[in-house]
Write an enzyme that holds these catalytic residues in place. Sequence first.
Site, mmCIF file in Angstrom:
data_model
loop_
_atom_site.group_PDB
_atom_site.id
_atom_site.type_symbol
_atom_site.label_atom_id
_atom_site.label_comp_id
_atom_site.label_asym_id
_atom_site.label_seq_id
_atom_site.Cartn_x
_atom_site.Cartn_y
_atom_site.Cartn_z
ATOM 1 N N THR A 147 -21.757 -43.054 -57.205
ATOM 2 C CA THR A 147 -21.221 -42.431 -55.992
ATOM 3 C C THR A 147 -19.770 -41.981 -56.189
ATOM 4 O O THR A 147 -19.383 -40.887 -55.772
ATOM 5 C CB THR A 147 -21.268 -43.411 -54.808
ATOM 6 O OG1 THR A 147 -22.631 -43.667 -54.496
ATOM 7 C CG2 THR A 147 -20.600 -42.835 -53.571
ATOM 8 N N ASP A 179 -25.976 -37.393 -53.913
ATOM 9 C CA ASP A 179 -24.915 -37.791 -54.848
ATOM 10 C C ASP A 179 -25.411 -38.010 -56.275
ATOM 11 O O ASP A 179 -24.729 -37.699 -57.228
ATOM 12 C CB ASP A 179 -24.130 -39.009 -54.327
ATOM 13 C CG ASP A 179 -24.961 -40.286 -54.197
ATOM 14 O OD1 ASP A 179 -26.206 -40.188 -54.199
ATOM 15 O OD2 ASP A 179 -24.352 -41.365 -54.076
HETATM 16 C C1 GP9 Z 1 -21.283 -48.237 -51.768
HETATM 17 C C2 GP9 Z 1 -22.048 -46.998 -51.983
HETATM 18 C C3 GP9 Z 1 -22.986 -47.102 -53.148
HETATM 19 O O1 GP9 Z 1 -20.232 -48.165 -50.897
HETATM 20 O O2 GP9 Z 1 -21.311 -45.880 -51.940
HETATM 21 O O3 GP9 Z 1 -22.492 -46.687 -54.343
HETATM 22 P P1 GP9 Z 1 -23.468 -46.383 -55.580
HETATM 23 O O4 GP9 Z 1 -24.094 -47.687 -55.975
HETATM 24 O O5 GP9 Z 1 -24.498 -45.409 -55.120
HETATM 25 O O6 GP9 Z 1 -22.604 -45.829 -56.623
HETATM 26 MN MN MN Z 2 -24.588 -43.408 -54.453
#
Ligand code: GP9
Ligand code: MN
Length: 688
Positions: free
Chosen positions: A305, A480
């Site tokens: 993310t 994402d």
């Molecule tokens: C946590 C969320 C998840 O705040 O944004 O992150 P990811 O595991 O998808 O990188």
């Molecule tokens: Mn994510």
Amino acid sequence: MSRDNNRIRNFFNTTWGFFFLVVFLFCVKTYLVYLTKFTLGVKGPLQEFILAVNPIPAALLTFGIALYFSGRLRYWLIMIIDFIETVWIFANIVYYREFSDFLSLGIIKGSGNVQNNLGKSLMEIIRPTDFLVFLDIAVLIILLVTKVIRIDARPFKKYKAFIVSIASMVLMFGKYSLASADRSGLLTRTFDNNYIVKYLGLNEYAAFNVYQTQKESATRSQAKASDMDSVLKYLKHSRAKADPAYFGKLKGKNIIIIHLESFQQFLINYKVNGKEVTPNLNKFYKNKHTLSFDNFYHQVAQGKTSDAEMMLENSLYGLPQGSAMVTYGSQNTYQAAPAIFDQKGYSTAAFHGDVPSFWNRDSTYKSWGYQYFFSSQYYKTKPSYSVGYGLKDKIFFKDSAQYLEQLPQPFYAKLITLTNHYPYLIDKQNTDFPATKTGDKTVDPYVQTAHYLDQAFGEFLSYLKKTGLYKDSALVLYGDHYGISNNHRPAIAQLLHKKSINSYDLAQFQKVPFMIHSPNLKGKLDHSYGGEIDVLPTLLHLVGDKNNNTIQFGTDLLAKKHDQTVAFRDGDFVTPKYTKVGSTVYLTKTGEEITPNKQQKQELAKLQNHVTTELSLSDRVIYGDLLRFYQPKGFDKTNKKDFTYQYTKSLDNLKKAETKTPTSIKAKNDGKSTVDEYKTDAPELKDK
Ligand code: GP9
Ligand code: MN
């Protein structure tokens, strides 16, 4: 009985006895602090166990240093180490209360976050009970001074001290293995300081933080202003001029970015048992006012993310290892979307139902210039409101309305969803959608959480329409990163209705949605190849920014000269012609594997060179903090101290901003809230 008492007292009158007593008290108090002063998100018996034992190895190691010294000095050293350790705990308690995060070397050195007005408010934050952490030290000193515990000044064999040191390291390694088994990539991917404290402890966190900070400042100090020259030279040739048909078409509109967690392109128009997984998004995708892209790829690596966010809002690539937001988010200079929009007169806010420290958002967002960051602290919570990392999407969107309605318009707002996250947990009351039947337990519920996300989006869209926000806004939606990793080949093959899949299929499986929608925008289904790195240049042109000076590695997807080479973080790439995975090359149109001829080889070498250069130049910008040397025309440097995400202060700032510029949807509604207009069928909120 009194014989037993004597025996115990005699034991405490020895070096061993005193040492274990101090270590025991220290570990117990650390554990109590974990439970009462921090929110570490411990889940399940294994994590509970790790948390309880996590102070022991480091306590043995640090207090054990004193055992190498002789006589009374040994005792006083134990007490001094205890005191230093306790000051560290105390400082973290206080800092955590304000920032929901742990102290870092960067803050202590005063180079970055210290501008959070920490000193000024320190006295307001400290609570009398915080001082209880010093209680055991006070008691121990009294016991020593009053000779209730006698100092054992006899020589203590060095080999015994050595055994303690070795044992502590063995225990530390054991703990690390246990922690890594529960959370893989703990130190390489570096998610969240809370995780490091939860799994390894406050001392280990401190050591890791020193290591990270040193690494970061080493690369920074090696960099020179002239390093920017090669970046600028490269960008001079790669900038793509806007297409006049789209330039400025979203000028003055609110920009609402919706981060669709783990959402892949294949879900669009996908059906299970004849039912669409994402009917609302499908409609949106086809809408004549939506610019939809069907050859758009995520380009994230370990930072997941956070890599997506880095690309989306800076047009800089994530790093080959770890998360740039975590390692370089606090200290580096950025020229990020929120700051750019802020300087155009937009309000800027990020919304997310997880703790603020995850991916170091609380600090990085200040470097990026976000005026507001509404994280989990701003949302009402109950156990039933959350799943996995945080708030369920329907509740998250609904409870975001209370802040969204207060933002002076135009605004730039980013809402990061969460429920469609591995391991795709959803309770029965929230889904009647059928899971897929690949037999892979990780994969099968994916469509259910995606369906839930789609419904949440549908509810949010209705709210925007009802309140009139819709007509003044542009929505930007993106997935994402993948939700189903490449480890699930047989299941992926079934989902794609194929017998088997190869590297080409997996590369194409990395497509994620990208859509831009606004009521008057002329939409189309655009087949251009591109990725997350291209979003910011695209958006800036749409809002009427020529964007000639900023350092961005992507190009406008709508521009004639848009660069259609999609670089993946490992150096592989996709172009309209070729898909290159490792040493294998496929034709993108057909998926046919080729043995390149001489001319193709030349072409591929050129593409590879382009991809490698671009990735390494972007890395140099981040590692060397090169943007501190470069001031684009018309852009003012972002100053972290302008921002606070502390709950009361932030809401106070929002009020003031609303009074000064009464353009928020609430202000326009004569100060009446629009929250009642928000309709959700979230079962958790029924009967309210
Ligand atoms: C946590 C969320 C998840 O705040 O944004 O992150 P990811 O595991 O998808 O990188
Ligand atoms: Mn994510």
